[in-house]
Design a protein around this motif. Structure first.
Motif, short mmCIF file in Angstrom:
data_model
loop_
_atom_site.label_atom_id
_atom_site.label_comp_id
_atom_site.label_asym_id
_atom_site.label_seq_id
_atom_site.Cartn_x
_atom_site.Cartn_y
_atom_site.Cartn_z
N PHE A 1 -10.10 1.99 -2.97
CA PHE A 1 -11.61 1.03 -2.13
C PHE A 1 -11.95 2.27 -3.67
O PHE A 1 -13.32 1.87 -4.10
CB PHE A 1 -11.67 1.75 -1.49
CG PHE A 1 -11.13 0.91 -0.09
CD1 PHE A 1 -11.23 -0.27 -0.16
CD2 PHE A 1 -10.09 1.29 0.04
CE1 PHE A 1 -10.46 -0.68 1.02
CE2 PHE A 1 -9.27 0.91 1.56
CZ PHE A 1 -9.52 -0.59 1.77
N ALA A 2 -11.66 2.68 -4.06
CA ALA A 2 -12.24 3.96 -5.66
C ALA A 2 -12.59 2.62 -7.27
O ALA A 2 -13.43 2.79 -7.60
CB ALA A 2 -11.18 4.52 -6.00
N LEU A 3 -11.33 1.83 -6.68
CA LEU A 3 -11.32 0.93 -8.00
C LEU A 3 -12.71 -0.01 -8.05
O LEU A 3 -12.92 -0.95 -8.34
CB LEU A 3 -10.70 0.39 -8.69
CG LEU A 3 -9.37 1.42 -8.73
CD1 LEU A 3 -8.11 0.54 -9.04
CD2 LEU A 3 -10.17 2.35 -10.15
N GLY A 4 -13.05 -0.17 -6.02
CA GLY A 4 -14.32 -0.98 -6.29
C GLY A 4 -13.38 -2.72 -5.01
O GLY A 4 -14.40 -3.20 -4.68
N ILE A 5 -12.28 -2.41 -4.78
CA ILE A 5 -11.66 -3.74 -3.70
C ILE A 5 -12.41 -3.43 -2.80
O ILE A 5 -12.62 -2.85 -1.56
CB ILE A 5 -9.99 -2.93 -3.04
CG1 ILE A 5 -9.70 -3.56 -5.03
CG2 ILE A 5 -9.91 -3.62 -2.26
CD1 ILE A 5 -9.73 -5.15 -5.32
N ASP A 6 -12.61 -4.46 -1.48
CA ASP A 6 -13.02 -4.91 -0.30
C ASP A 6 -11.91 -4.72 0.76
O ASP A 6 -12.02 -4.03 1.87
CB ASP A 6 -13.62 -5.98 -0.28
CG ASP A 6 -15.17 -6.43 -1.40
OD1 ASP A 6 -16.17 -4.93 -1.72
OD2 ASP A 6 -15.32 -7.13 -2.47
#
Length: 392
Positions: A192-197
């Motif tokens: 989630f820190a990398l942008g994954i949902d």
């Protein structure tokens, strides 16, 4: 908390443990109430870790969901009876007829089968993309693109994707991202820190860690949790509290197991790299692996799973090599304490792709390095490669 401390502390709220070290195994189908008022109250709170009906979970499930949320950084965690069920459950929770799915070309074979079979019959179009495409994925986004699905590293061939680059493009176009994060486990990548949902785990593998439970998870953010939870419930997805207890038990040693898997695998991979019959190593920590720079940037560590490509060999040689192995067992899956081996001809690897081509001419051998002594594993591989060479 530091990672190892969080692994020990996660999912152990007093309401789940009730004074014991570990959450208890609580089995239930029907939950009974003392009054109509109590039933109505539980119904209103059925989404919030309240005993309501067995398929909604018991305290054993609630403890495991908390643990996965805390370790991966999500807000909600849906549970499934296998990793493949987590993949299909997550996709079906958000896709509908007329939608377009972008799927990485190096994906796990059953996921490809799901796209080409069930999703296609439901009127969902899939376009496969090069795992190394990065922000170039922008060119493939259509007006009806709903999800970009990543698997990093890729199954068998181990390409590491530019996860944050793809997520940046996806968010700019209003497209969801899902990541099969099983290779990293909940500790070596913060999705989630990398942008994954949505982050998917085949918890069957490193989370359980003992090759005796089938289990899957899909962890997500506040934005998508309600839809994932309710659609997974409508699909009838639920898990056994006994399996969840074993997953919670396995989780406590995840950190030390992953470090040992990584150490053993590096020793074996370095030995293989030194051999003249090995073309190259496909291990994310090695420069010869596509996307190595993304591994160095994004990941906190590795594990026991990698592949290597030989300069030459045939199907007969692969069979001779595998049939005679002593410590490496022939089997699907990975993530347990034991070492496993699978062999693939170039033709087999090539047929698993549609957007990219496989260029290697020699066999690909996938290894899962377990917790045995690496010197014994190296001796086993040395003898196996000698058997393969005799068939060339």
């Amino acid at each position: 908390m530091k990672k190892d401390t969080k692994i020990i502390a996660s999912g152990r709220k007093p309401e789940w443990t009730r004074g014991a070290v570990n959450p208890a195994v609580v089995r239930a189908s029907t939950v009974v109430f003392d009054s109509v008022s109590d039933m109505k109250k539980a119904t209103a709170q059925r989404h919030n870790k309240t005993l309501f009906y067995g398929r909604r979970g018991t305290t054993t499930a609630f403890a495991f969901q908390d643990a996965m949320n805390e370790l991966e950084g999500g807000v909600g965690c849906a549970l499934y009876p296998s990793g493949t069920a987590a993949i299909s459950g997550a996709l079906l929770s958000f896709l509908q007829a007329g939608d377009h799915l972008l799927m990485v070309d190096s994906v796990y074979e059953p996921t490809r089968d799901l796209c080409d079979g069930l999703l296609s019959r439901y009127g969902i179009e899939t376009t496969y993309y090069d795992p190394m495409i990065g922000e170039g994925i922008k060119a493939l986004i259509q007006p009806n693109t709903k999800i970009i699905y990543l698997e990093s590293p890729g199954s068998i061939t181990m390409e590491v994707q530019d996860v944050p680059g793809i997520c940046r493009v996806a968010k700019a176009h209003g497209v969801m991202t899902m990541l099969d994060n099983t290779w990293a486990s909940p500790v070596n990548l913060q999705p989630f820190a990398l942008g994954i949902d949505v982050s998917i785990q085949a918890a069957t593998k490193y989370v359980v860690g003992h090759s005796d439970v089938m289990l899957g998870t899909a962890t997500t953010t506040a934005e998508y949790w309600d839809q994932l939870r309710e659609n997974s419930y409508l699909l009838g997805q639920c898990t056994s509290p006994d399996d969840l207890y074993l997953a919670l038990r396995g989780l406590r040693t995840l950190g030390v197991r992953m470090r040992q898997h990584q150490s053993n695998a590096m020793q074996v991979a370095q030995w293989l790299e030194s051999r003249s019959d090995v073309d190259h190593i496909r291990h994310p920590a090695f420069a010869s692996c596509p996307g190595h720079e993304f591994f160095e940037r994004d990941y906190l560590g590795a594990n026991g799973l990698f592949s290597f490509v030989l300069k030459q060999g045939n199907a007969e040689g692969i069979k001779a090599m595998l049939d005679g192995m002593q410590h490496f067992k022939i089997g699907f899956s990975w993530g347990g304490f034991e070492s496993l081996i699978l062999g693939h001809t170039p033709e087999h690897v090539a047929h698993l792709r549609s957007a990219t081509s496989w260029q290697a001419h020699g066999p690909l051998i996938r290894l899962h390095i377990g917790l045995e002594d690496p010197e014994d594993l190296i001796a086993d591989l040395d003898a196996g490669l000698a058997r393969l060479a005799q068939c060339n």
